[in-house]
Write a protein that holds these residues in place. Structure first.
Motif, short mmCIF file in Angstrom:
data_model
loop_
_atom_site.label_atom_id
_atom_site.label_comp_id
_atom_site.label_asym_id
_atom_site.label_seq_id
_atom_site.Cartn_x
_atom_site.Cartn_y
_atom_site.Cartn_z
N LEU A 196 0.87 -1.18 0.00
CA LEU A 196 0.00 0.00 0.00
C LEU A 196 0.90 1.22 0.00
N ALA A 197 0.79 2.05 -1.05
CA ALA A 197 1.69 3.18 -1.22
C ALA A 197 0.89 4.48 -1.14
N ASP A 198 1.29 5.36 -0.22
CA ASP A 198 0.60 6.63 -0.03
C ASP A 198 0.94 7.57 -1.18
N ALA A 199 -0.10 8.16 -1.81
CA ALA A 199 0.12 9.07 -2.93
C ALA A 199 0.95 10.28 -2.53
N ALA A 200 0.92 10.65 -1.23
CA ALA A 200 1.71 11.78 -0.76
C ALA A 200 3.20 11.49 -0.84
N GLN A 201 3.56 10.22 -0.98
CA GLN A 201 4.97 9.81 -1.08
C GLN A 201 5.20 9.08 -2.41
N ALA A 202 4.51 9.52 -3.45
CA ALA A 202 4.50 8.78 -4.71
C ALA A 202 5.90 8.59 -5.30
N GLU A 203 6.70 9.64 -5.33
CA GLU A 203 8.02 9.53 -5.96
C GLU A 203 8.91 8.54 -5.22
N GLN A 204 8.94 8.62 -3.88
CA GLN A 204 9.75 7.69 -3.10
C GLN A 204 9.21 6.28 -3.24
N ALA A 205 7.89 6.11 -3.23
CA ALA A 205 7.30 4.78 -3.34
C ALA A 205 7.67 4.12 -4.66
N GLU A 206 7.61 4.87 -5.74
CA GLU A 206 7.97 4.30 -7.04
C GLU A 206 9.44 3.92 -7.08
N ALA A 207 10.30 4.71 -6.42
CA ALA A 207 11.73 4.38 -6.37
C ALA A 207 11.93 3.08 -5.60
N VAL A 208 11.19 2.89 -4.52
CA VAL A 208 11.29 1.65 -3.76
C VAL A 208 10.86 0.46 -4.61
N LEU A 209 9.75 0.62 -5.32
CA LEU A 209 9.19 -0.49 -6.08
C LEU A 209 10.07 -0.90 -7.25
N THR A 210 10.89 0.01 -7.75
CA THR A 210 11.80 -0.37 -8.83
C THR A 210 12.88 -1.32 -8.33
N HIS A 211 13.16 -1.29 -7.04
CA HIS A 211 14.18 -2.18 -6.47
C HIS A 211 13.59 -3.47 -5.92
N ALA A 212 12.29 -3.48 -5.64
CA ALA A 212 11.67 -4.63 -4.99
C ALA A 212 11.26 -5.69 -6.00
#
Length: 511
Positions: A107-123
């Protein structure tokens, strides 16, 4: 749950439903009622019902926000566990945590969209839903808008994982501290035996109002949960800022709050402190890092008789408390208070034998609220919990009056030629100089199996010289303790949860 016991999220939701019109959560311009929060939790739980259940673990990529709290409550209500990597970790480190828990859902908070997408590229590939609008992701909050608000009976089993708190993840295998839903029952019993110690939810000024400015993924979130369950209001800041903290205490008439000592020092050093009305404060908890007696005395003098130090560990639970009354005695400010009634302690020597009063050794504790183990690391769990005792890794001693003194973390001791240096003690010595606002001491290998001592200092006025500080240390502790070098910095870097980041200081120095 099959035992008659309710999970903590069920108790919290029952408290919200009992007084639905009360103001329960404040976040910026948003003011949420207790009933509104309860409805949001049940709507989201109905929406996620076919995706997660007992035994699953969900990763939450979010900071401090109402959406993060609602998501955690909804996931736990369905019997699934949650892990929320703190924002101070890199995207790669957060991704290692997502992978480590075998998350069935992110579950990724839209308020942290840029960081969340960066995390998901590594996961590793995993199902992702947005808490708000995320490009290419389903917005689960929008989907929940028309879902039922009918209460869901908690699905959790006592043995299911409720939360995994990761203390690392920067390199190698992350260290995840695991709590089951059954841990809540033990922890609640511990709190009842301890008494309120300033955590009361009633007072002459009306219902309590707690300011949470530290990550809800850690202690701040647990205190906020208890405040909501006790009928109080939580005022949530997105992140800590000394000026914003002061303004919120005055504006929202805050009665309770919690800060780590490095954050408290930033409040003391803020030019607006003496112009801010803090008269509403009843309790300011502090802990989670070593506290300097001189600065705590300053806080007692300038903020008021509201300080309460709580010493414990994420692995171990609560150990000791230094009460507001104790803070009126300067000689006690170098201690972490008396051991709480529910906790047993043992000071042990290198051979495991118990040390007597006044003798230093490693602190072992038995609280009844210790962790359920390190996630996927049974060997480390067995090394840390021995016959029900948690090895804290803290060097401590007990005085004749029953007050516990912490000396240092075993791993933070600096091994030098001729002996070892306790970093916390040396930091306190440096801060005896009136021109030192904060100090961080750490060791750097010198290539022959020992280390050299370095110190980073935040100077006040008058600013000290390196020679003055070296002389102070030599007079107080001896030549072995004098730092090899001292650097003056504008402020000490902090980790995502508010502790002094000595790893970063060490890396910057060695670079």
């Amino acid at each position: 749950m099959g035992t008659g016991a309710r999970t903590d999220v069920e108790e919290l939701l029952a408290a919200l439903a009992a007084d639905p019109g009360r103001e329960a959560l404040v976040f910026g311009e948003r003011r949420l009622t207790a009933g509104g929060i309860a409805d949001a939790v049940h709507r989201l739980a109905h929406t996620l019902d076919d995706r997660v259940g007992p035994g699953d673990v969900v990763a939450l990529l979010a900071g401090n926000s109402p959406e993060a709290l609602v998501a955690r409550y909804a996931v736990n209500l369905l019997g699934a566990g949650i892990t929320q990597p703190h924002e101070g970790l890199s995207a790669a480190a957060q991704a290692r945590i997502v992978d480590d828990v075998d998350a069935v859902l992110v579950l990724a908070d839209a308020a942290q969209a840029e960081q969340a997408e960066a995390v998901l590229t590594h996961a590793a590939p995993v199902q992702v839903l947005g808490l708000g609008t995320l490009p290419g992701r389903t917005d689960v909050l929008a989907a929940a808008e028309h879902a039922s608000t009918a209460p869901i009976t908690g699905r959790a089993r006592l043995s299911d994982v409720e939360q995994i708190r990761h203390t690392g993840g920067t390199t190698g295998h992350p260290k995840g501290i695991t709590y089951t839903f059954g841990h809540h029952v033990r922890a609640a019993a511990m709190r009842r035996s301890m008494g309120s110690f300033g955590t009361d939810t009633a007072g002459e000024s009306g219902p309590p109002r707690m300011l949470v400015a530290t990550p809800v993924a850690h202690a701040g979130g647990a205190l906020g949960d208890r405040m909501l369950a006790g009928g109080g209001t939580v005022v949530l800041l997105e992140r800590f800022d000394a000026g914003a903290w002061l303004a919120a205490v005055e504006r929202e008439r805050i009665t309770h709050t919690m800060l780590l000592p490095p954050l408290l020092y930033r409040v003391l050093d803020h030019p607006g402190l003496d112009r801010t009305d803090l008269s509403s404060l009843r309790t300011l908890f502090y802990g989670g890092a070593p506290a300097n007696p001189r600065r705590i005395a300053e806080a007692h003098r300038r903020i008021g008789p509201v300080l309460l130090q709580f010493y414990g560990q994420t692995e171990a639970g609560g150990v000791s408390v230094l009460t507001p009354a104790d803070h009126t005695r300067p000689e006690l400010l170098g201690t972490v208070g008396r051991v709480v009634p529910s906790t047993e302690i043992a000071i042990t020597g290198p051979d495991g034998a118990r040390a007597g009063t006044g003798v230093r050794g490693e602190l072992w504790v038995r609280t009844g609220a210790e962790m359920d183990g390190y996630w996927k690391q049974p060997e480390l769990t067995a090394e840390t919990i021995v016959d029900g005792w948690v090895r804290t890794g803290d060097v401590a001693w007990l005085d004749d009056d029953g007050y516990l003194h912490l000396v240092d973390r075993v791993k933070d001791m600096v091994i030098v030629v001729g002996g070892h240096v306790y970093t916390s003690e040396l930091e306190d010595t440096l801060m005896e100089h009136p021109g030192v606002r904060q100090a961080a001491v750490f060791g750097v290998p010198d290539g022959d199996g020992t280390e050299v001592v370095h110190a980073a200092v935040v100077a006040g006025s008058p600013a000290p010289t390196c020679d003055e500080l070296g002389g102070l240390v030599a007079d107080r502790a001896g030549a072995m303790y004098v730092p090899r070098s001292i650097s003056f910095v504008a402020e000490l870097p902090l980790t995502g949860i508010g502790k002094t980041d000595k790893k970063r200081l060490r890396a910057e120095l060695t670079a």
